[in-house]
Motif scaffolding. Sequence first.
Motif, PDB file in Angstrom:
ATOM      1  N   UNK A 298       0.803  -1.127   0.100  1.00 52.61           N
ATOM      2  CA  UNK A 298      -0.024  -0.047  -0.025  1.00 52.61           C
ATOM      3  C   UNK A 298       1.099   1.366  -0.093  1.00 52.61           C
ATOM      4  N   UNK A 299       2.156   1.164   0.764  1.00 50.59           N
ATOM      5  CA  UNK A 299       2.848   2.388   0.761  1.00 50.59           C
ATOM      6  C   UNK A 299       3.480   2.712  -0.609  1.00 50.59           C
ATOM      7  N   UNK A 300       3.715   1.522  -1.325  1.00 50.03           N
ATOM      8  CA  UNK A 300       4.523   1.645  -2.549  1.00 50.03           C
ATOM      9  C   UNK A 300       3.397   2.444  -3.483  1.00 50.03           C
ATOM     10  N   UNK A 301       2.114   1.925  -3.579  1.00 41.94           N
ATOM     11  CA  UNK A 301       0.978   2.161  -4.304  1.00 41.94           C
ATOM     12  C   UNK A 301       0.666   3.566  -3.999  1.00 41.94           C
ATOM     13  N   UNK A 302       0.807   4.068  -2.737  1.00 42.90           N
ATOM     14  CA  UNK A 302       0.464   5.719  -2.419  1.00 42.90           C
ATOM     15  C   UNK A 302       1.497   6.402  -2.917  1.00 42.90           C
ATOM     16  N   UNK A 303       2.831   5.888  -2.851  1.00 43.94           N
ATOM     17  CA  UNK A 303       3.960   6.860  -3.105  1.00 43.94           C
ATOM     18  C   UNK A 303       3.670   7.031  -4.903  1.00 43.94           C
ATOM     19  N   UNK A 304       3.403   5.806  -5.479  1.00 39.20           N
ATOM     20  CA  UNK A 304       3.521   5.674  -6.955  1.00 39.20           C
ATOM     21  C   UNK A 304       2.241   6.678  -7.513  1.00 39.20           C
ATOM     22  N   UNK A 305       1.076   6.530  -6.849  1.00 43.82           N
ATOM     23  CA  UNK A 305       0.043   7.180  -7.438  1.00 43.82           C
ATOM     24  C   UNK A 305       0.054   8.583  -7.337  1.00 43.82           C
ATOM     25  N   UNK A 306       0.812   9.160  -6.195  1.00 45.78           N
ATOM     26  CA  UNK A 306       1.196  10.670  -6.214  1.00 45.78           C
ATOM     27  C   UNK A 306       2.356  10.988  -6.943  1.00 45.78           C
TER      28      UNK A 306
ATOM     29  N   UNK B 157       7.998  12.760   1.171  1.00 42.29           N
ATOM     30  CA  UNK B 157       8.536  11.841   0.557  1.00 42.29           C
ATOM     31  C   UNK B 157       8.429  12.025  -1.031  1.00 42.29           C
ATOM     32  N   UNK B 158       7.212  12.159  -1.559  1.00 42.47           N
ATOM     33  CA  UNK B 158       6.812  12.642  -2.922  1.00 42.47           C
ATOM     34  C   UNK B 158       7.398  13.906  -3.112  1.00 42.47           C
ATOM     35  N   UNK B 159       7.582  14.876  -2.421  1.00 41.78           N
ATOM     36  CA  UNK B 159       8.176  16.266  -2.696  1.00 41.78           C
ATOM     37  C   UNK B 159       9.638  16.282  -3.071  1.00 41.78           C
ATOM     38  N   UNK B 160      10.097  15.432  -2.233  1.00 38.67           N
ATOM     39  CA  UNK B 160      11.648  15.099  -2.151  1.00 38.67           C
ATOM     40  C   UNK B 160      12.127  14.351  -3.521  1.00 38.67           C
ATOM     41  N   UNK B 161      11.143  13.366  -3.783  1.00 45.37           N
ATOM     42  CA  UNK B 161      11.510  12.590  -5.213  1.00 45.37           C
ATOM     43  C   UNK B 161      11.370  13.513  -6.387  1.00 45.37           C
ATOM     44  N   UNK B 162      10.108  14.294  -6.262  1.00 44.49           N
ATOM     45  CA  UNK B 162      10.195  15.379  -7.350  1.00 44.49           C
ATOM     46  C   UNK B 162      11.476  16.183  -7.438  1.00 44.49           C
ATOM     47  N   UNK B 163      11.736  16.841  -6.502  1.00 43.71           N
ATOM     48  CA  UNK B 163      12.933  17.743  -6.450  1.00 43.71           C
ATOM     49  C   UNK B 163      14.125  16.881  -6.875  1.00 43.71           C
ATOM     50  N   UNK B 164      14.295  15.677  -6.421  1.00 41.50           N
ATOM     51  CA  UNK B 164      15.354  14.906  -7.001  1.00 41.50           C
ATOM     52  C   UNK B 164      15.444  14.646  -8.424  1.00 41.50           C
TER      53      UNK B 164
ATOM     54  N   UNK C   8       8.341   2.479 -12.798  1.00 45.77           N
ATOM     55  CA  UNK C   8       9.234   1.550 -12.296  1.00 45.77           C
ATOM     56  C   UNK C   8      10.003   2.063 -11.298  1.00 45.77           C
ATOM     57  N   UNK C   9      10.513   3.311 -11.469  1.00 44.61           N
ATOM     58  CA  UNK C   9      11.331   3.833 -10.533  1.00 44.61           C
ATOM     59  C   UNK C   9      10.481   4.220  -9.077  1.00 44.61           C
ATOM     60  N   UNK C  10       9.411   4.737  -9.279  1.00 47.26           N
ATOM     61  CA  UNK C  10       8.597   5.049  -8.047  1.00 47.26           C
ATOM     62  C   UNK C  10       8.385   3.731  -7.435  1.00 47.26           C
ATOM     63  N   UNK C  11       7.884   2.688  -8.275  1.00 47.29           N
ATOM     64  CA  UNK C  11       7.601   1.283  -7.497  1.00 47.29           C
ATOM     65  C   UNK C  11       8.628   0.720  -6.656  1.00 47.29           C
ATOM     66  N   UNK C  12       9.995   1.255  -7.116  1.00 46.18           N
ATOM     67  CA  UNK C  12      11.342   0.777  -6.456  1.00 46.18           C
ATOM     68  C   UNK C  12      11.783   1.753  -5.478  1.00 46.18           C
ATOM     69  N   UNK C  13      10.948   2.754  -5.105  1.00 53.74           N
ATOM     70  CA  UNK C  13      11.734   3.514  -3.946  1.00 53.74           C
ATOM     71  C   UNK C  13      11.768   2.899  -2.661  1.00 53.74           C
ATOM     72  N   UNK C  14      13.087   3.368  -2.339  1.00 54.26           N
ATOM     73  CA  UNK C  14      13.670   2.798  -1.179  1.00 54.26           C
ATOM     74  C   UNK C  14      14.292   3.817  -0.236  1.00 54.26           C
ATOM     75  N   UNK C  15      15.458   4.021  -1.062  1.00 57.91           N
ATOM     76  CA  UNK C  15      16.186   4.999  -0.140  1.00 57.91           C
ATOM     77  C   UNK C  15      15.825   6.277   0.633  1.00 57.91           C
TER      78      UNK C  15
ATOM     79  N   UNK D 197       4.152   2.464   8.107  1.00 58.45           N
ATOM     80  CA  UNK D 197       3.364   3.261   7.158  1.00 58.45           C
ATOM     81  C   UNK D 197       3.914   3.460   6.120  1.00 58.45           C
ATOM     82  N   UNK D 198       5.445   4.201   5.986  1.00 58.39           N
ATOM     83  CA  UNK D 198       6.069   4.522   4.967  1.00 58.39           C
ATOM     84  C   UNK D 198       7.108   3.476   4.338  1.00 58.39           C
ATOM     85  N   UNK D 199       7.012   2.387   4.975  1.00 57.10           N
ATOM     86  CA  UNK D 199       7.840   1.305   4.667  1.00 57.10           C
ATOM     87  C   UNK D 199       7.587   0.729   3.164  1.00 57.10           C
TER      88      UNK D 199
END
Lengths: 300, 340
Positions: free
Chosen positions: B103-111, B193-200, B256-263, B276-278
């Motif tokens: 679910x965490x991966x899905x939330x992150x990917x969707x946004x 997490x989404x904001x940082x990833x967008x910035x990055x 694929x990159x979002x679904x593999x979010x780890x670091x 929640x965010x694992x």
Amino acid sequence: MTAIERVATPAAVTAVERQGEARTGRTPVWAIVLRYVLLGVLALLYISPIIFMLVTSFKTRADAAGIPPTWIPNPFTTQAYETILTASGTPVLIWFSNSLIAAVLHSALVVVTASLAAYPLARMRFRGRGLVFGIVIATLLIPPVILIIPNYLIVGNLGWLNSLVAIIIPTAASAFGVFFMRQFFLSLPAELEEAALIDGANRWSIFLRIILPLSKPAMATLALLAFLTNWNDFLWPVYVLFSADVQTLPAGLGTLQSANAVRYDLLMAGAVIASVPVLLLFVFLQRFIIEGVSRQGLKG
Amino acid sequence: MSTQTRVGAFATEAPTAASDGAAARRAGVSPTRQKPFTPWLFLLPYLLLFTVFVIVPSVFGIWISLHEWDYTLPNKPFVGGENYVELFDPNSVNSGSFWTSMRATAIFTVFSVPLLLVLPLFVALLMNKSFPGRNFFRAVYFAPYVLGVAVVGLMWRYLLDNNIGLVNYYLGLFGLPDDTAWTTSVPAAWVALVGVTVWWTLGFNSVIYLAALQDIPAELYEAASVDGANSWQKFRNVTLPGLRPILTFVTINTLIASANMFGQSYIITQGAPGRETRTAIYQIAETGLRNFQMGDAAAMSYVLTFFLMVISVIVFWLFREKKEKPMPQEPSAAREGALR
């Protein structure tokens, strides 16, 4: 001509730029001003976190945790660097050299194997060529996650766990690298080799003496991308390297964080040390990096 | 640059040597001279690496997932589909944490994916025309991407710190709430997490878009102008169709990159609050490589892969659907022009 070749050809690039200039000629002044304002504000916001990281690394511990946050260290000190470089348990210099050794060897391995493999795929006719190329490209679609567990076991069986070999070799089979070099070789005129073949040169000497010298820019771009990827890799080193003295800089910084959760002066100094090599590479070689990345997209 | 001129020099000298070049060319790149194993010798080093670390593990993983494979145990009994069944059994040990991570991966990917498709396009459009300083701006937006996730994570963990972080401080200056726990509460952690990833990673997609935009022939825009099209119409009828092939690539790549979010999750939130965010890949790595329940972890990785493949197929299908709709002449020419 393919899109990739057109991007790679300086003549085409300047032509595109010229077209751009022609269009700019008709752009109203307000639009130009608006574009600069938008891009400028965004750029300032964009780069400020990196500047703040740099600033903080020259602060004292108290200053780094001070409210309100300041953009000028007061006092200016290199204490954080001295501490992080000398403290036991944070062998930053060893992490740095581990990262450097791994990234250099890894990128050399990627460039050598990818160039060798790409040459027959671009220039020779043989049974199975299409199949090999197809399989290699198809693996671009494999999500890396399914390789983690089996590769850990394979690396373990090879006796490579907790050694730099584990982060140099397993990730070096770069499908993108093969694609990238093949695309470049295809853009070289076939007459070069035909002449040499008629003169009796064999494939190996053609590859070494004609193809490779012409391919330096492509090899440099691939080497650079492989270096950056390996230098910055995080998940794999975090799990396959477990002793403090074999870690890479990013993996080491991860452990540093859990140990020094509130020492942001130290953490930022460590982050700066990890950033300097890649930012320097980027500043001096950004044309290659950006060109390589944009070609990554054009493969679609 | 220099390559091109040198190729040119070579090519002009070449005809003397290749005076009977026509015959040679008909023979292709001379298969007669070539020993049958020559191409394979060139391929050997790569294929060795490729086989051991890509082909073998992608099959070996299935084998692992069918066994109760604990690294620390001598026996690895065959259990068939049990590892998979357990993931769908709410009473099993790993099921709950796995689906929380999915679910965490899905939330992150969707946004993150929509933002990473639209914002970089906006930046690329701003930079599409040639103007003084364009390369400077391109470099500025791309720069964060060359920093690794470890550096980006540490940097933003500091900036997002509840008490002493720059983000909350500036929010306070603007009269906004200045005590958000960006790293330890949801939904704030997701915004972070989404904001940082967008910035990055914004710069990465921008550069790809920009290359594609530059490939759309200028004549199409000129023709559209002659026909009296305004900026929006040009964007709608020339730019977007011209970008379509690249959009497929950027969408799949970003997915694929979002679904593999780890670091980001490992460093910035450490999975908090609770788990929640694992993300899924975080959970897979912990299950397999910390707890050494490799059979379970391998099964999880195939379930995640299955979802990814379904989504990728949907994306391909969506983009192909649009292609099949009748379109005006010019954009289809642009599409062919943009790719091969």
